[in-house]
Design an enzyme around this catalytic site. Sequence first.
Site, short mmCIF file in Angstrom:
data_model
loop_
_atom_site.label_atom_id
_atom_site.label_comp_id
_atom_site.label_asym_id
_atom_site.label_seq_id
_atom_site.Cartn_x
_atom_site.Cartn_y
_atom_site.Cartn_z
N LYS A 76 0.83 -1.20 0.00
CA LYS A 76 0.00 0.00 0.00
C LYS A 76 0.87 1.26 0.00
CE LYS A 76 -1.86 1.47 4.08
NZ LYS A 76 -1.49 2.87 4.37
N ASN A 77 1.84 1.29 0.89
CA ASN A 77 2.59 2.53 1.07
C ASN A 77 3.65 2.78 0.00
OD1 ASN A 77 0.92 3.22 3.14
ND2 ASN A 77 2.34 2.62 4.78
N1 EPU Z 1 4.85 14.71 11.27
C1 EPU Z 1 4.91 16.04 11.59
N2 EPU Z 1 4.75 16.95 10.58
C2 EPU Z 1 4.56 16.58 9.29
C3 EPU Z 1 4.51 15.21 8.97
C4 EPU Z 1 4.65 14.29 10.00
O1 EPU Z 1 5.09 16.39 12.74
O2 EPU Z 1 4.43 17.47 8.43
C5 EPU Z 1 5.02 13.72 12.35
C6 EPU Z 1 3.81 12.79 12.51
O3 EPU Z 1 2.79 13.39 13.28
C7 EPU Z 1 4.43 11.59 13.18
C8 EPU Z 1 5.85 11.58 12.61
O4 EPU Z 1 6.04 12.83 11.98
O5 EPU Z 1 4.51 11.79 14.56
C9 EPU Z 1 6.12 10.50 11.62
O6 EPU Z 1 5.05 10.42 10.69
P1 EPU Z 1 5.32 10.25 9.13
O7 EPU Z 1 5.21 11.56 8.47
O8 EPU Z 1 6.57 9.45 8.90
O9 EPU Z 1 4.08 9.38 8.73
P2 EPU Z 1 3.42 9.41 7.34
O10 EPU Z 1 4.45 9.64 6.32
O11 EPU Z 1 2.21 10.26 7.36
C10 EPU Z 1 3.76 6.88 6.70
C11 EPU Z 1 2.83 5.74 6.43
C12 EPU Z 1 2.15 5.32 7.72
C13 EPU Z 1 3.24 4.92 8.71
C14 EPU Z 1 4.22 6.08 8.92
C15 EPU Z 1 5.37 5.74 9.82
C16 EPU Z 1 2.14 6.21 4.19
C17 EPU Z 1 1.04 6.59 3.27
N3 EPU Z 1 1.83 6.17 5.47
O12 EPU Z 1 2.91 7.90 7.22
O13 EPU Z 1 1.34 4.20 7.41
O14 EPU Z 1 2.64 4.61 9.94
O15 EPU Z 1 4.75 6.49 7.64
O16 EPU Z 1 6.07 4.66 9.33
O17 EPU Z 1 3.25 5.92 3.75
C18 EPU Z 1 -0.42 2.72 7.73
O18 EPU Z 1 -0.04 2.13 6.71
O19 EPU Z 1 -1.30 2.23 8.50
C19 EPU Z 1 0.16 4.01 8.07
C20 EPU Z 1 -0.38 4.84 8.95
#
Ligand code: EPU
Length: 419
Positions: free
Chosen positions: A22-23
């Site tokens: 998915k990701n």
């Molecule tokens: N964060 C910020 N500011 C931002 C972006 C993120 O503070 O602008 C914080 C978030 O709140 C969090 C941390 O950074 O505390 C890390 O989050 P990250 O941005 O890495 O998460 P994401 O990129 O939104 C992806 C996956 C998630 C997975 C996380 C961590 C995708 C579409 N989603 O999310 O997947 O949990 O990385 O590995 O790639 C899932 O598949 O169930 C899922 C939630």
Amino acid sequence: MPKFIIEGGHELSGSISVSGAKNAALKIIPASLLSEQTITIKNLPKIEDIDRSLEIITDLGGLVLPTPDGCTINTKDLTKNIISSDLANKLRASIMFVGPLLARTGTASFPHPGGCVIGAGTRPIDLFLEGFVAMGADIKWKNGIYHLTAKKLKACQYFFTTVSVTGTESLMMTAVLAEGTSVLKNCALEPEIVALADYLNSQGARINGAGTPTMTIEGVEAIGAGEFTVMPDRIEAGTFAIMAATTNSPLTINNFRAEHLESLLAVLAKVGVKFELATNSLKIISADNLQAYSIKTHEYPGFPTDLQSPYTVLMTQAQGSSIVHETIYDRRLLFTDMLTQMGANIIMCDPHRVVVSGPTPLTGHKLTSPDLRAGISMVIAGLIAKGTTEIDNIYQIDRGYENIDERLRQLGAKITRLV
Ligand code: EPU
């Protein structure tokens, strides 16, 4: 509303194949905006999040044609530069369209993205916005919509104060068409990022250092578009491994890429799960005498936050007490309340830590899936619970696990979908 009814207590057996990630897929679809040529995506998982993501492409004026194991996308003739609120509300990854749209057309408008309620407030996007501004974009916010404009994006030097997977991917994609050489520091290291960078490089991008904390991206005028095969989903693979261990079932998981799940395999060995690895599969042999073992979620290659909730269910069946420490998301342990209702002995110390003491038998309960990973964890809990478990709001599970009820039935699970 559709729901799952699970009759617990049936051992699983046989083999199951891991679907496309998915990701990874959620990033290659927006990446199609970077080129005017047609991209072919193979091994695309059939899940709700992908359907929503393809709807965004169509809504923007792109052409999506289904193929037997995926689709082709052509975004030559875009007609819109705003991500619709309806679609953005359902999908956090809608934010992934913004950078490529901005880079390709010079404007992009979007509402704050929705998706799983697992992080602080509405899950921040500050890193994305800062990155776009660093590349020369102007941002206005009006009536709940961000409007970004940039005549020509320029290269940036950007340090991620928080390691962010989608933040890294977003700025990496945007920098591909910016003028000059961007340097991104403290990047996320996930294998999906490397796959995306490899694909973009094969189409003319100049990205160096993907999979390391520092990436340099030399902007190019245009990129081509070719074929992208989505890698197996390491989180689905890990979920099945934990499911086999929790239900103490002999299961073979095919399309298993061990190099992407070293942290989980190390932990499973410590917990006492017996398994065998082959080139492309993992065989869970037994999990007779599980021992409690504490984990702390961590950015890749550490223990994935996306496997924290299934692992918490596993710990309810282990001897002793363990601390599950969720370091990435504020609200991802709240689901443990539902495990407690099923009979688990879980004490929440603070929003980031729970103590799980076991083993405790679980009993069937009426539950509501709050998010994707908590939802699948409830399925696992239901599989070992005495009696019947009813899980509501299964759209959340369908968002990320392809046809999960049918695949589990083939392993011997008694799970029914009520529509
Ligand atoms: N964060 C910020 N500011 C931002 C972006 C993120 O503070 O602008 C914080 C978030 O709140 C969090 C941390 O950074 O505390 C890390 O989050 P990250 O941005 O890495 O998460 P994401 O990129 O939104 C992806 C996956 C998630 C997975 C996380 C961590 C995708 C579409 N989603 O999310 O997947 O949990 O990385 O590995 O790639 C899932 O598949 O169930 C899922 C939630």
